[in-house]
Design an enzyme around this catalytic site. Sequence first.
Site, mmCIF file in Angstrom:
data_model
loop_
_atom_site.group_PDB
_atom_site.id
_atom_site.type_symbol
_atom_site.label_atom_id
_atom_site.label_comp_id
_atom_site.label_asym_id
_atom_site.label_seq_id
_atom_site.Cartn_x
_atom_site.Cartn_y
_atom_site.Cartn_z
ATOM 1 N N ILE A 149 0.877 -1.187 0.000
ATOM 2 C CA ILE A 149 0.000 0.000 0.000
ATOM 3 C C ILE A 149 0.909 1.231 0.000
ATOM 4 O O ILE A 149 1.716 1.386 0.914
ATOM 5 C CB ILE A 149 -0.911 0.042 1.253
ATOM 6 C CG1 ILE A 149 -1.622 -1.300 1.480
ATOM 7 C CG2 ILE A 149 -1.911 1.188 1.176
ATOM 8 C CD1 ILE A 149 -2.719 -1.602 0.536
ATOM 9 N N GLU A 161 -0.675 -6.537 11.944
ATOM 10 C CA GLU A 161 -0.007 -7.151 13.106
ATOM 11 C C GLU A 161 -0.875 -6.995 14.337
ATOM 12 O O GLU A 161 -1.715 -6.103 14.402
ATOM 13 C CB GLU A 161 1.330 -6.436 13.416
ATOM 14 C CG GLU A 161 2.419 -6.652 12.400
ATOM 15 C CD GLU A 161 3.685 -5.851 12.719
ATOM 16 O OE1 GLU A 161 3.889 -5.464 13.890
ATOM 17 O OE2 GLU A 161 4.452 -5.623 11.781
ATOM 18 N N ARG A 179 0.417 -6.117 24.135
ATOM 19 C CA ARG A 179 0.775 -5.338 25.330
ATOM 20 C C ARG A 179 -0.148 -4.124 25.457
ATOM 21 O O ARG A 179 -0.897 -3.806 24.530
ATOM 22 C CB ARG A 179 2.207 -4.816 25.162
ATOM 23 C CG ARG A 179 2.331 -3.948 23.915
ATOM 24 C CD ARG A 179 3.652 -3.247 23.752
ATOM 25 N NE ARG A 179 3.600 -2.260 22.695
ATOM 26 C CZ ARG A 179 3.798 -2.486 21.403
ATOM 27 N NH1 ARG A 179 4.070 -3.709 20.992
ATOM 28 N NH2 ARG A 179 3.708 -1.515 20.514
ATOM 29 N N ARG A 194 3.462 12.905 21.698
ATOM 30 C CA ARG A 194 4.569 12.297 22.451
ATOM 31 C C ARG A 194 5.679 13.335 22.586
ATOM 32 O O ARG A 194 6.224 13.799 21.575
ATOM 33 C CB ARG A 194 5.114 11.073 21.727
ATOM 34 C CG ARG A 194 4.123 9.939 21.641
ATOM 35 C CD ARG A 194 4.829 8.690 21.140
ATOM 36 N NE ARG A 194 3.892 7.618 20.919
ATOM 37 C CZ ARG A 194 4.249 6.355 20.698
ATOM 38 N NH1 ARG A 194 5.535 6.029 20.648
ATOM 39 N NH2 ARG A 194 3.335 5.425 20.512
HETATM 40 C C1 MV4 Z 1 3.164 -2.105 5.033
HETATM 41 C C2 MV4 Z 1 3.151 -0.891 4.325
HETATM 42 C C3 MV4 Z 1 2.560 -0.882 3.078
HETATM 43 N N1 MV4 Z 1 2.031 -2.013 2.562
HETATM 44 N N2 MV4 Z 1 2.608 -3.202 4.487
HETATM 45 C C4 MV4 Z 1 5.902 -0.641 8.656
HETATM 46 C C5 MV4 Z 1 6.065 -1.212 10.027
HETATM 47 C C6 MV4 Z 1 5.395 -2.519 9.983
HETATM 48 N N3 MV4 Z 1 4.816 -2.817 11.262
HETATM 49 C C7 MV4 Z 1 4.399 -2.432 8.893
HETATM 50 N N4 MV4 Z 1 4.822 -1.342 8.059
HETATM 51 C C8 MV4 Z 1 4.278 -1.130 6.836
HETATM 52 N N5 MV4 Z 1 3.699 -2.205 6.252
HETATM 53 C C9 MV4 Z 1 2.062 -3.136 3.287
HETATM 54 N N6 MV4 Z 1 1.530 -4.242 2.776
HETATM 55 C C10 MV4 Z 1 3.726 0.239 4.919
HETATM 56 C C11 MV4 Z 1 4.290 0.126 6.180
HETATM 57 C C12 MV4 Z 1 4.790 1.338 6.762
HETATM 58 C C13 MV4 Z 1 4.200 1.888 7.888
HETATM 59 C C14 MV4 Z 1 3.122 1.294 8.523
HETATM 60 C C15 MV4 Z 1 2.554 1.847 9.638
HETATM 61 C C16 MV4 Z 1 3.041 3.041 10.125
HETATM 62 C C17 MV4 Z 1 4.099 3.646 9.529
HETATM 63 C C18 MV4 Z 1 4.702 3.087 8.416
HETATM 64 C C19 MV4 Z 1 5.789 3.721 7.799
HETATM 65 C C20 MV4 Z 1 6.369 3.168 6.696
HETATM 66 C C21 MV4 Z 1 5.886 1.967 6.185
#
Ligand code: MV4
Length: 450
Positions: A203, A288, A292, A339
């Site tokens: 995405i 995910e 916690r 924060r």
């Molecule tokens: C993604 C995404 C775009 N597409 N998955 C970054 C941390 C990890 N927990 C999941 N993350 C991402 N997964 C798909 N399929 C973009 C991110 C991501 C992101 C997600 C949540 C908050 C900030 C972010 C910053 C960069 C990338």
Amino acid sequence: MFKKILIANRGEIALRVICACKELGIKTVAVYSEPDRNSLHVRFADEALCIGPARAGESYLNIPAIMSAAEISNVEAIHPGYGLLSENANFAHVCETSNLKFIGPPSAVIRTMGEKEKARQAMKRCGVPILPGSDGVIASEAEALEWAQQIGYPVIVKASAGGGGRGMRVIRSAEELPHMFAAAHSEAASAFGNGDLYMEKFIERPRHIEFQILADEHGNAVSLGERDCSVQRRHQKLIEESPSPAVKPELRARINGILEKTMKEIGYQNAGTVEFLMDEDGQLHFIEMNTRIQVEHPVTEFVTGVDLVKAQLRIASGEKLTDILTGPIVPKGHAMECRINAEHPEKFTPSAGKITVFHVPGGNGVRVDTAQYQEGVVPPYYDSLIAKLIVHGANREEALARMERALGMFIVEGIHTSIPLHQRILADEDFRAGRFDTKFMERFMPQKKH
Ligand code: MV4
């Protein structure tokens, strides 16, 4: 209810747990590292034990030292807070086998959710929407090429043992796949000791939206709505709010319902957070689950009126959700959290040292969670969060105005903080309109590294 518990953490969250315990009549035992001996969590706990030197690995992450402290002080349970040992399934298991209640879900659930691909499949089976992606971990480069072909570029490979952004690579074509796949594999193997990867549709500009869950030990679960945590930098959240400006009531109700059913099905217990990405079409996709209490939990506390940490303690002592909650969850108004980090506001480098002046704002609808005080010292060894400024208003406009006035009344001298950065974000036209995603800070500070 427990008579006495140990808090395996430091800083504002240790103090937050102490507050909940005091209100429930539970005695508290703090543990601390040598440089933390003058910390407020030590002062306000009923007992305190030094468990080691500055290095977290020798103190706050030192399982034998913490178990010894628990035995000496004769506690019935351990609250891990966030970070540190909070999602360490081995630690939760050691507690379980030592007849100490771990205040969180069972170690087996922590272990499953820690394996991100297993968590994804478990959610899929329960009907939680997930992104198009691989079924299980990817065994080879050839298999990765097949999945990417089926899913459609761009795709993202992620470490199954990962989280927080490490071991992730965006892949935009078959040509670059071999290189990216190998890079993600070796990064995952060295960072987590496990190189397993899985794949999802990528995405481009997601919003990060997460739902707060509570589940008791009798098969009951409730979803308390969402927080929008899209304003972040280098995977560190800066501002969180609830409700999300992008979530409509129908979507919230649908996801709340799915999650309540899912938490019952997977045998979830205690507090948890289910993370989603919102795509450009406004659809939510699970990524995910965090097992916690989270930093940003006060935002949900303000809009729902539920004390989440007291709920954690009551759930862990065997109480039923129906006795903990006063009725159905009806979110009210709008809450927002900034924060406050001890760091240079432009360079984002840590700013440790002595705080010479510390004045916290108050007044209607304002909450400050902090373990700092005037003349207090920010040690360089731990994370840079020194305070959370949380506001509640009747609507988003009032929350914005309240946050601006409270930021202006927050005085910290002697160290640099993120207060000026928050003031600039709050003045941004797009932020004020609720137009932001996880790329917001890259556009806001285009010259900086992200
Ligand atoms: C993604 C995404 C775009 N597409 N998955 C970054 C941390 C990890 N927990 C999941 N993350 C991402 N997964 C798909 N399929 C973009 C991110 C991501 C992101 C997600 C949540 C908050 C900030 C972010 C910053 C960069 C990338």
